[in-house]
Every structure is written in structure tokens, then in C-alpha cells.
Design an enzyme around this catalytic site. Structure first.
Site, PDB file in Angstrom:
ATOM      1  N   GLY A   1      -8.332  -9.200  29.339  1.00  0.00           N
ATOM      2  CA  GLY A   1      -7.043  -9.041  29.988  1.00  0.00           C
ATOM      3  C   GLY A   1      -6.492 -10.419  30.317  1.00  0.00           C
ATOM      4  N   CYS A   2      -5.165 -10.587  30.280  1.00  0.00           N
ATOM      5  CA  CYS A   2      -4.596 -11.916  30.548  1.00  0.00           C
ATOM      6  C   CYS A   2      -4.816 -12.334  31.999  1.00  0.00           C
ATOM      7  CB  CYS A   2      -3.111 -11.948  30.187  1.00  0.00           C
ATOM      8  SG  CYS A   2      -2.118 -10.620  30.895  1.00  0.00           S
ATOM      9  N   ASN A   3      -4.682 -11.398  32.935  1.00  0.00           N
ATOM     10  CA  ASN A   3      -4.982 -11.704  34.331  1.00  0.00           C
ATOM     11  C   ASN A   3      -6.459 -12.027  34.511  1.00  0.00           C
ATOM     12  OD1 ASN A   3      -2.320 -11.068  34.961  1.00  0.00           O
ATOM     13  ND2 ASN A   3      -2.794  -8.998  35.649  1.00  0.00           N
TER      14      ASN A   3
END
Length: 342
Positions: free
Chosen positions: A148-150
């Protein structure tokens, strides 16, 4: 050698970003592009900024001849990815950008995503795609699960600190601001310009964000015991970028030294001098992550700030970095472009 590449879900933001990056790769050729509702359209109809490229027409997945494909990027929604990937040829190299293969525990997947996992055999062989920490596993993998980018942003700030034991593992606060492209390209009422601009808001407050599953999995594995961070994401009226501000207990200089040592040889993770802090402006459109450390006014506390582009280093750039390793290419190929500024 030229590697034939397919991109499934090419009509979304991460699909378009993959096309942008791969178009300049000297040893990759985009041989197939799929979309669902936009099948039959040309890419310049969907993304006019790509009209100068000679790209295949978008098609349905079942129209692609995978016998001539060396690697497939899967940029489809979660749940859809596991169904599609389980039906693809078993010798096909795949980089999945969805959430479907990130969590090793099937029960954890069900907890965070609300449905049972239907591709457990593929899950068992999937390698977690945070390149800097799983590089050797990725080189020999058939299926890589993009982060996930977060989750990637928070991990760049925290993984070396957890491994080195220089922070209090029971007191970690992660405050994260993410741009609107992280929510995807589908029409959503709360993402309309009139409802998003001129303000920002917290969401998934109180520990409900799905990327917490990745934080729990990875940080606990590093520490050898359960580690849970306090995490609140915020949606900001910007197109690209993630800024993670992490509050920790520990000596600021030791924290900076630990991170600087961990990333000294990493081509895409840049440590700022002690006391300097990064901006999303300085990584926009690039595969770089910038990290800064500052001492807090309260003794024994420090602030770690990490910035990256959610569509590049947080997703499609990371995917290409992993694909390079899987195909025996130099890891940085096609990814050394400078950030866009201003």
C-alpha cells in the site's frame, strides 16, 4: 533482450503511471493493455497525455495471449486481482498492485478486507514488494505483492528504527497526509472538486484503515513481538504525494544515524541532513522517498517525516523496480528521472 509486458487495469491512475514509466524503459515493450468498461478504446482516448505513444488498444483480459508475455502488471481492485491472477498461466511473472497478496495470513486479509481469500496457493508464493527490504526474495519470485502507498511511506520511516531498537515500540504515532489520486479514478462524491478543495479531513479514524494490516504484519515480524502503531490518515486536496509525520520516543541523533546508515546505499531513499524536513513537492513524479529527522522540544522524543509520490514510489514505480529485479534488469532502469518541480 526486450521483455514483453502486459498491464491489466491500464485505464486507472496506476496503469497510466506504469505506461509512462515503461515507455522509457530500454528493455521493455508494452505488448498488451486491458481495461473493462473501456475495452476497445485507444489509450489516447482514455489518457490524452499519452497520445504521442504507439500503444496497443485496450482489450478484455481474456483477449490477451499470455504465451508471449514475460511479465504482467496487475493494477486491478482487490478481490478482482485474486480471481484474475489465480487464472493466469502458472509460469507467468506477475507484479500485483492491489491489496490481495500483501497479507500473509488469510484471516488477517478477511479481517481488513471483509471477504475470504480465494487464491491461497498464490498467496503462499507471493513476496511482499517493499523492494529495499525484500530485494533478494523478489529476484527469485514469480508473484510480487506491491505494498500500500501509505504502508510504504510509514515503513520507510520506521523499519530501520524498529530493527535497531532505538525507539519505544509501544509509543509510535503516525500522522499521514495523502493526495486524492490515492483513492483511485472511480467517481466518488466526496472527491468532487467542490467537496474536497479548500480543506482536508481525517478518515478511517481509530484504527480502521486497511493498511494497518501491513503495519501490524511487518512491524511485528521485525520486532519479534506484536507492535501496533497509532495511525490516522488525512485526505488533502492535492493530486499526488504522501507526507508521513511520525512521533517517536528515542534519541533524535541516534534515530537519524540509524536511518542514514540503513539507506546509505539505497538509490531511491534519500536522507536529509539532521533538522531538515521533506516536502511532497520535492519527490513529485519520481521514484524517490525523502526522509528527515528533527528533535522534539520534549527531551527523548523525535519527529521523523517521510515524503514520496503515491503513484510512483508508492505504487507503479515500486512495481517497476520489482519487475526489474524479477527480469534480471538493473534495478534502477527506467526510474532515475528527476522529480517534477514546481
Amino acid at each position: 533482450m526486450t521483455h514483453k509486458i502486459a498491464i491489466l487495469g491500464a485505464s486507472g491512475y496506476t496503469g497510466a503511471e506504469l505506461v509512462r514509466l515503461i515507455a522509457e524503459h530500454p528493455n521493455m515493450e508494452i505488448a498488451a493493455l486491458s481495461a473493462d468498461r473501456k475495452a476497445g478504446m485507444s489509450m489516447d482516448q482514455v489518457f490524452p497525455h499519452l497520445r504521442h505513444m504507439n500503444l496497443p488498444t485496450l482489450c478484455k483480459i481474456d483477449e490477451i495471449d499470455f504465451s508471449g508475455i514475460d511479465l504482467c502488471f496487475c493494477a486491478l481492485p482487490h478481490k478482482t486481482s485474486q480471481e484474475v491472477i489465480s487464472a493466469l498461466p502458472k509460469d507467468l511473472k506477475i507484479v500485483d498492485l492491489s491489496a490481495d497478496f500483501r497479507l500473509r495470513d488469510a484471516q488477517a486479509y478477511k479481517k481488513w478486507y471483509g471477504n475470504a481469500h480465494s487464491a491461497l496457493a498464490e498467496q503462499d508464493e507471493a513476496v511482499y514488494g517493499l523492494t529495499e527490504f525484500y530485494r533478494e526474495d523478489i529476484k527469485g519470485a514469480r508473484l510480487v505483492a506491491g505494498t500500500g502507498c501509505n504502508a510504504a511511506t510509514g515503513q520507510y520511516a520506521l523499519r530501520p528504527l524498529i530493527s535497531a531498537g532505538v525507539i519505544d515500540l509501544d509509543d509510535i504515532i503516525l500522522d499521514l497526509k495523502c493526495a486524492v489520486s490515492g483513492a483511485g479514478r472511480s467517481l466518488k462524491e466526496n472527491l468532487l472538486h467542490a467537496e474536497l478543495s479548500e480543506g482536508y479531513n481525517a478518515y478511517a479514524v481509530g484504527g480502521t484503515h486497511r493498511h494497518l494490516g501491513e503495519f501490524d504484519q511487518e512491524f511485528s515480524l521485525l520486532a519479534g513481538r506484536p507492535v501496533q502503531v497509532q495511525f490516522t490518515p488525512h485526505l488533502v486536496p492535492a493530486n499526488r504525494g504522501i507526507l508521513a509525520t511520525v512521533y517517536v520516543k528515542g534519541d533524535a541523533q541516534a534515530i537519524h544515524d540509524t536511518l542514514a546508515s540503513a539507506y546509505a546505499e539505497e538509490p531511491f531513499v534519500q536522507m536529509l541532513p539532521m533538522g531538515e524536513v521533506p516536502s511532497t513537492h520535492h519527490v513529485r513524479g519520481s521514484n524517490y522517498c525523502h526522509i528527515g529527522v528533527t528533535a522534539d522540544r520534549i527531551k527523548g522524543r523525535a519527529i521523523v517525516i517521510a515524503a514520496l509520490d503515491n503513484l510512483t514510489k508508492g505504487s507503479s514505480g515500486q512495481a517497476l523496480q520489482n519487475a526489474n529485479l524479477m527480469l534480471g534488469e538493473e534495478e534502477t532502469t527506467g526510474l532515475k528521472m528527476a522529480p517534477l518541480f514546481p
